[in-house]
Design a protein around this motif. Structure first.
Motif, short mmCIF file in Angstrom:
data_model
loop_
_atom_site.label_atom_id
_atom_site.label_comp_id
_atom_site.label_asym_id
_atom_site.label_seq_id
_atom_site.Cartn_x
_atom_site.Cartn_y
_atom_site.Cartn_z
N PRO A 1 -107.94 3.99 -58.08
CA PRO A 1 -108.09 2.75 -57.78
C PRO A 1 -107.47 2.53 -56.35
O PRO A 1 -107.72 1.14 -55.92
CB PRO A 1 -106.92 2.13 -58.96
N HIS A 2 -106.89 3.47 -55.52
CA HIS A 2 -106.63 3.11 -54.17
C HIS A 2 -107.51 3.59 -53.12
O HIS A 2 -108.52 4.28 -53.40
CB HIS A 2 -105.41 4.08 -53.98
N GLU A 3 -107.44 2.97 -52.20
CA GLU A 3 -108.29 3.33 -50.85
C GLU A 3 -107.86 4.67 -50.31
O GLU A 3 -106.77 5.00 -50.52
CB GLU A 3 -108.12 2.22 -49.69
N GLY A 4 -108.88 5.45 -50.04
CA GLY A 4 -108.49 6.77 -49.22
C GLY A 4 -108.47 7.80 -50.55
O GLY A 4 -109.44 7.72 -51.30
N GLN A 5 -107.58 8.71 -50.40
CA GLN A 5 -107.61 9.80 -51.18
C GLN A 5 -106.36 10.06 -52.06
O GLN A 5 -105.27 9.75 -51.20
CB GLN A 5 -107.97 11.31 -50.45
N THR A 6 -106.29 10.48 -53.23
CA THR A 6 -105.15 10.40 -53.78
C THR A 6 -105.05 11.84 -54.57
O THR A 6 -105.90 12.40 -55.07
CB THR A 6 -105.01 9.47 -54.91
N TYR A 7 -104.04 12.50 -54.23
CA TYR A 7 -103.67 13.64 -54.93
C TYR A 7 -102.16 13.83 -55.72
O TYR A 7 -101.47 12.96 -55.45
CB TYR A 7 -103.36 14.91 -53.67
N CYS A 8 -102.23 14.62 -56.65
CA CYS A 8 -101.02 14.84 -57.04
C CYS A 8 -100.47 16.02 -57.24
O CYS A 8 -101.40 17.25 -57.45
CB CYS A 8 -101.14 14.43 -58.56
N ILE A 9 -99.25 16.43 -56.99
CA ILE A 9 -98.52 17.77 -57.11
C ILE A 9 -97.72 17.66 -58.74
O ILE A 9 -96.99 16.55 -58.96
CB ILE A 9 -97.62 17.83 -56.27
N GLN A 10 -98.01 18.66 -59.50
CA GLN A 10 -97.43 18.50 -60.96
C GLN A 10 -96.79 19.78 -61.25
O GLN A 10 -97.32 20.83 -60.58
CB GLN A 10 -98.44 18.18 -61.93
N LYS B 1 -98.72 22.65 -59.46
CA LYS B 1 -100.15 22.34 -59.40
C LYS B 1 -100.56 21.41 -58.46
O LYS B 1 -99.87 20.30 -58.22
CB LYS B 1 -100.80 22.20 -60.48
N LEU B 2 -101.59 21.38 -57.54
CA LEU B 2 -102.18 20.46 -56.75
C LEU B 2 -103.42 19.82 -57.29
O LEU B 2 -104.35 20.61 -57.87
CB LEU B 2 -102.53 20.96 -55.27
N LEU B 3 -103.44 18.80 -57.63
CA LEU B 3 -104.66 18.15 -58.32
C LEU B 3 -105.39 17.01 -57.35
O LEU B 3 -104.49 16.11 -56.72
CB LEU B 3 -104.29 17.41 -59.74
N LYS B 4 -106.47 16.48 -57.45
CA LYS B 4 -107.11 15.55 -57.01
C LYS B 4 -107.54 14.65 -57.82
O LYS B 4 -108.18 14.70 -58.82
CB LYS B 4 -108.40 15.98 -55.94
N MET B 5 -106.86 13.28 -57.55
CA MET B 5 -107.42 12.24 -58.51
C MET B 5 -108.77 11.74 -58.18
O MET B 5 -109.07 11.56 -56.98
CB MET B 5 -106.31 11.23 -58.33
N LEU B 6 -109.55 11.68 -59.33
CA LEU B 6 -110.84 11.34 -59.26
C LEU B 6 -110.93 9.85 -59.66
O LEU B 6 -110.25 9.24 -60.44
CB LEU B 6 -111.78 12.03 -60.53
N ILE C 1 -95.96 14.12 -58.32
CA ILE C 1 -95.71 13.43 -57.24
C ILE C 1 -97.00 13.06 -56.66
O ILE C 1 -98.14 14.03 -56.52
CB ILE C 1 -95.03 14.38 -56.03
N SER C 2 -97.43 11.62 -56.51
CA SER C 2 -98.67 11.13 -56.08
C SER C 2 -98.65 10.99 -54.72
O SER C 2 -97.60 10.29 -54.09
CB SER C 2 -98.95 9.92 -57.01
N VAL C 3 -99.53 11.50 -53.83
CA VAL C 3 -99.81 11.15 -52.39
C VAL C 3 -100.98 10.56 -52.05
O VAL C 3 -102.04 11.08 -52.43
CB VAL C 3 -99.57 12.57 -51.89
N PRO D 1 -105.52 16.54 -42.07
CA PRO D 1 -104.55 17.08 -41.41
C PRO D 1 -102.98 17.01 -42.66
O PRO D 1 -102.11 17.85 -42.62
CB PRO D 1 -103.95 16.36 -40.16
N VAL D 2 -103.00 15.71 -43.26
CA VAL D 2 -102.18 15.80 -44.47
C VAL D 2 -102.49 16.71 -45.41
O VAL D 2 -101.45 17.37 -46.02
CB VAL D 2 -102.19 14.40 -44.94
N LEU D 3 -103.62 16.91 -46.16
CA LEU D 3 -104.01 17.71 -46.94
C LEU D 3 -103.72 19.37 -46.61
O LEU D 3 -103.12 20.05 -47.25
CB LEU D 3 -105.65 17.65 -47.62
N SER D 4 -104.00 19.52 -45.47
CA SER D 4 -103.79 20.81 -44.92
C SER D 4 -102.32 21.28 -44.80
O SER D 4 -101.90 22.38 -45.30
CB SER D 4 -104.54 21.17 -43.59
N TRP D 5 -101.51 20.34 -44.43
CA TRP D 5 -99.88 20.42 -44.26
C TRP D 5 -99.57 20.61 -45.73
O TRP D 5 -98.50 21.46 -46.04
CB TRP D 5 -99.35 19.11 -43.54
N LEU D 6 -100.21 19.86 -46.70
CA LEU D 6 -99.46 19.77 -48.22
C LEU D 6 -99.74 20.92 -48.66
O LEU D 6 -98.82 21.71 -49.21
CB LEU D 6 -100.24 18.61 -48.71
N LYS D 7 -100.99 21.56 -48.47
CA LYS D 7 -101.33 23.17 -48.96
C LYS D 7 -100.29 23.99 -48.51
O LYS D 7 -100.06 24.78 -49.27
CB LYS D 7 -102.86 23.37 -48.80
#
Length: 97
Positions: free
Chosen positions: A43-52, A35-40, A6-8, A17-23
């Motif tokens: 290619p998107h604006e902002g921050q991208t996280y993945c739940i796997q 597992k929570l990962l941060k995409m380094l 799941i990519s966010v 606030p979104v990351l805090s709620w997600l955690k």
């Protein structure tokens, strides 16, 4: 076996606030080995996280959709509309031998 991802994607203005709620949401579903990962270098604006999570069958994916993805979608729609969104993907492991 399947890898469920799941990519966010979150705008910088609402990142914390979104990351805090997600955690917090992931802590309440700790029994699912998410597992929570941060995409380094996203290619998107902002921050991208993945739940796997790795699961044995597609039924397990439906359980995760109900427990994690649907509440996350609802929370984003209510509090961060057009500032965060998600998409999911299912990958199946294949033998290369």
């Amino acid at each position: 076996m399947y890898l469920y991802n799941i990519s966010v994607i979150i705008e910088d203005s609402v990142h914390e606030p979104v990351l805090s709620w997600l955690k917090q949401q992931l802590l309440t579903n700790a029994n699912q080995d998410l597992k929570l990962l941060k995409m380094l270098y996203s290619p998107h604006e902002g921050q991208t996280y993945c739940i796997q999570v790795v699961v044995e069958d597609e039924a397990a994916i439906e359980t995760i959709r109900t427990a994690v993805v649907m509440p996350l979608q609802e929370h984003i729609a209510q509090h961060f509309q057009e500032k965060a969104f998600l998409f999911d993907s299912i990958m199946q492991y294949i033998s290369h031998s």
